[in-house]
Design a protein around this motif. Structure first.
Motif, mmCIF file in Angstrom:
data_model
loop_
_atom_site.group_PDB
_atom_site.id
_atom_site.type_symbol
_atom_site.label_atom_id
_atom_site.label_comp_id
_atom_site.label_asym_id
_atom_site.label_seq_id
_atom_site.Cartn_x
_atom_site.Cartn_y
_atom_site.Cartn_z
ATOM 1 N N LEU A 1 7.893 -2.221 -2.589
ATOM 2 C CA LEU A 1 8.228 -0.912 -2.022
ATOM 3 C C LEU A 1 8.669 -0.844 -0.707
ATOM 4 O O LEU A 1 9.810 -0.237 -0.285
ATOM 5 N N LYS A 2 8.502 -1.991 0.206
ATOM 6 C CA LYS A 2 8.832 -1.940 1.551
ATOM 7 C C LYS A 2 10.135 -2.462 1.655
ATOM 8 O O LYS A 2 10.687 -2.425 2.850
ATOM 9 N N ARG A 3 10.572 -3.014 0.459
ATOM 10 C CA ARG A 3 11.879 -3.605 0.702
ATOM 11 C C ARG A 3 13.189 -2.612 0.392
ATOM 12 O O ARG A 3 14.302 -3.100 0.188
ATOM 13 N N SER B 1 3.647 -9.291 -10.286
ATOM 14 C CA SER B 1 2.933 -8.195 -11.065
ATOM 15 C C SER B 1 2.761 -7.237 -10.257
ATOM 16 O O SER B 1 2.341 -7.356 -8.808
ATOM 17 N N VAL B 2 2.295 -6.009 -10.698
ATOM 18 C CA VAL B 2 1.829 -4.621 -10.143
ATOM 19 C C VAL B 2 1.044 -4.218 -11.046
ATOM 20 O O VAL B 2 1.252 -3.960 -12.314
ATOM 21 N N ASP B 3 -0.291 -3.562 -10.608
ATOM 22 C CA ASP B 3 -0.957 -2.708 -11.536
ATOM 23 C C ASP B 3 -0.718 -1.401 -11.905
ATOM 24 O O ASP B 3 0.036 -0.883 -11.063
ATOM 25 N N VAL B 4 -0.580 -1.257 -13.234
ATOM 26 C CA VAL B 4 -0.068 0.147 -13.683
ATOM 27 C C VAL B 4 -0.973 1.269 -12.735
ATOM 28 O O VAL B 4 -0.386 2.361 -12.504
ATOM 29 N N GLU B 5 -2.100 1.092 -12.663
ATOM 30 C CA GLU B 5 -2.783 1.989 -11.485
ATOM 31 C C GLU B 5 -2.411 2.231 -10.625
ATOM 32 O O GLU B 5 -2.540 3.380 -9.947
ATOM 33 N N ASN C 1 -0.646 1.241 -2.708
ATOM 34 C CA ASN C 1 -1.465 0.213 -2.507
ATOM 35 C C ASN C 1 -1.089 -0.984 -2.360
ATOM 36 O O ASN C 1 0.385 -1.320 -2.167
ATOM 37 N N GLU C 2 -1.905 -2.208 -1.887
ATOM 38 C CA GLU C 2 -1.348 -3.372 -1.278
ATOM 39 C C GLU C 2 -0.162 -4.073 -2.224
ATOM 40 O O GLU C 2 0.598 -4.743 -1.914
ATOM 41 N N ASP C 3 -0.768 -4.207 -3.570
ATOM 42 C CA ASP C 3 0.152 -4.868 -4.537
ATOM 43 C C ASP C 3 1.528 -4.273 -4.709
ATOM 44 O O ASP C 3 2.551 -5.044 -5.006
#
Length: 560
Positions: free
Chosen positions: A71-73, A48-52, A64-66
């Protein structure tokens, strides 16, 4: 065992985020609350990832961390593409998109998308997606991917197996299309080597206007048996001394006869009377009225019945007027029919192809059938009463079907009932009736000796010069399409269609040299966008290539 571990799935989710952005940019209930999370499931694994976090990233690039674990990939360049996609505004009228998404076809699209883009827990998310799209389009900030996610009424769950399967299926279709274009070039070259050599520089250029002046008229007619009134654009050659061959033309969905006037005038200048009826339940007027709230759907589903009947009525009307207006010169026992897109369906229907409802139902129920735009149109025929419709008109002796909608509504059983000469036309870049779906297999199903298939590289279904000028520029800039000049496409079509009808309506063997592969080779000299042209001679090779591609790519379809 899952085919991917969690790290691989995270990588795939990273790629999926980019794909989702692109997909949403090409696409009523109001939400009760904003979605908080974007979930991605693959078997028992849930990410999951926060919509925020997506909103923060879209605003200023903060990760953000989540979101970082995904994205680092991907590369910094792809991260910027994703950010731009989240923010890119699609200029579209909220009321109009609402009316389209509430049409039968719009709801069909949403429910198919909703199998892979679901509510949290797996319930079909199509209706919720409609709410998110419409709410976003009505807001001052407009329709963006980020706004759709924010306006989704609950947490949005991506069904990984379905979405990834759809992506892989699409990749196979693209691969099949590329292979088709290459193979068509090869088969054209091979057939050309067996053709009798011709020096086309010494022959007439049949792409040019013919010797006859053309009188154009518009007739208003009514078929009282159906209470159906429409107009017919008539292109009549002047000064023809003998019999006048006749061609009836059927326009495409959401278009009109006038859009095809140049090509119809060309045929008339060579001595054919051409009549092009308005199909009132599927023309541009009906389409516009849908956006104005006057019609529920994009087209009237009864058009599958009415369109072929329009063609027969036009031939009847010409018979009624033959003596009084044409001195009995019209040859109405041997008529040609030409049609584009939905008009291609129409042409094949009056030539003998019959609707196969069982096959259509099976095709529409397949998991990834919604990835083919043409099948979405054909599936609307399932709303008709299921009976044995007979549209064949014995007066029709040759048909040209350009970019035809046909494969799934007719199937092998329906197509094999055609016994007259058929010329199919395709565009390699056609997103509406893609040749790998709609023409390749049906061509192999045709049983007649006189069957031909022309493929124009770069042709994209419609004539953009007849549409709003911004459409072509938008596609050029967002999808980086490079379209062939419309004059080149028109020249190809003028040459092959005139030759086809001269040979198979007039039995004019002087045009036989133009109806073969070496003429396509001649026309394609030094052209970036080539014309391929094959006949029955290459049909077995095409069938073999299709079978090989399916086997190598693990594609199993019941009908082939």
């Amino acid at each position: 065992m899952l085919p991917f571990n969690s790290n691989q799935i995270k990588s795939k989710l990273s790629l999926f985020l980019l794909g989702l952005a692109s997909a949403c940019l090409t696409l009523t209930s109001l939400p009760v609350k904003a979605a908080e999370k974007l979930l991605f499931t693959y078997g028992p694994i849930k990410l999951s990832v926060d919509v925020e976090s997506l909103e923060v990233f879209a605003q200023d690039g903060t990760i953000n961390e989540d979101l970082e674990q995904y994205l680092k990939r991907i590369s910094p360049e792809d991260q910027e593409k994703f950010r731009a996609a989240l923010n890119k505004k699609v200029d579209i009228d909220g009321v109009k998109i609402s009316r389209f998404l509430n049409s039968n076809m719009g709801q069909d699209i949403l429910l198919r998308l909703g199998k892979g883009i679901t509510l949290e827990g797996g319930e079909n998310g199509g209706i919720a997606l409609r709410g998110g799209i419409i709410q976003s389009a009505l807001e001052p900030s407009g329709l963006t991917l980020l706004n759709v996610l924010k306006n989704y009424p609950t947490n949005l769950q991506i069904q990984g197996e379905l979405i990834m399967g759809g992506v892989e299926y699409t990749e196979k279709v693209i691969k099949a299309t590329d292979l088709l274009v290459t193979s068509m070039r090869t088969w054209t070259e091979e057939e050309a080597r067996t053709n009798t050599p011709v020096d086309y520089n010494t022959l007439s250029d049949i792409r040019q206007q013919g010797k006859y002046q053309v009188k154009q008229e518009k007739w208003q007619v009514t078929d009282s048996s159906r209470d159906r009134s429409f107009y017919i654009d008539v292109f009549a050659p002047q000064g023809v001394s003998g019999n006048i061959p006749v061609i009836i033309f059927s326009h495409g969905l959401s278009s009109r006869p006038e859009d095809y006037a140049e090509g119809l005038n060309h045929l008339a200048s060579h001595g054919f009377l051409v009549a092009a009826p308005q199909h009132v339940g599927s023309d541009v007027i009906y389409f516009k009225e849908m956006f104005e709230g006057l019609n529920k759907n994009v087209f009237d589903e009864n058009e599958f019945i009415n369109r072929p009947k329009d063609i027969s009525f036009v031939i009847d009307e010409l018979e009624r007027r033959n003596q009084s207006e044409f001195q009995g010169k019209l040859n109405l026992t041997k008529v040609g029919v030409s049609g584009h897109s939905f008009g291609g369906y129409t042409a094949l229907a009056v030539s003998g192809a019959a609707i196969d409802f069982d096959y259509l139902q099976q095709s529409c129920d397949r998991l990834y059938s919604g990835l083919n735009v043409a099948i979405l149109l054909q599936c609307q025929a399932l709303n008709l009463p299921r009976q044995d419709y007979q549209f064949q008109d014995p007066r029709v002796k040759a048909v040209f079907a350009a970019n035809p909608v046909n494969r799934f509504i007719f199937g092998k059983k329906g197509i094999r009932q055609i016994g007259i000469p058929v010329l199919m036309g395709s565009g390699s870049d056609d997103p509406a009736t893609p040749p790998a779906f709609e023409q390749a297999v049906p061509f192999t199903w045709l049983q007649g000796e006189n069957k031909y298939w022309a493929l124009i590289e770069g042709q994209a279904h419609v004539n953009f010069s007849k549409l709003d000028g911004g459409i072509k520029e938008a596609l050029d800039s967002t999808l980086h399409f490079t379209f062939p000049p419309q004059d080149l496409i028109s020249a190809y079509v003028k040459g092959i269609t005139l030759a086809f009808f001269e040979v198979h309506l007039n039995n004019n063997q002087d045009f036989r040299p133009y109806l073969q592969s070496n003429y396509a080779e001649y026309l394609s000299t030094d052209q970036q966008f080539k014309l391929s042209f094959i006949t029955k001679e290459s049909s077995d090779q095409l069938k073999g290539a299709i079978d090989t591609f399916r086997r190598e790519n693990n594609i199993t379809w019941e009908d082939e």
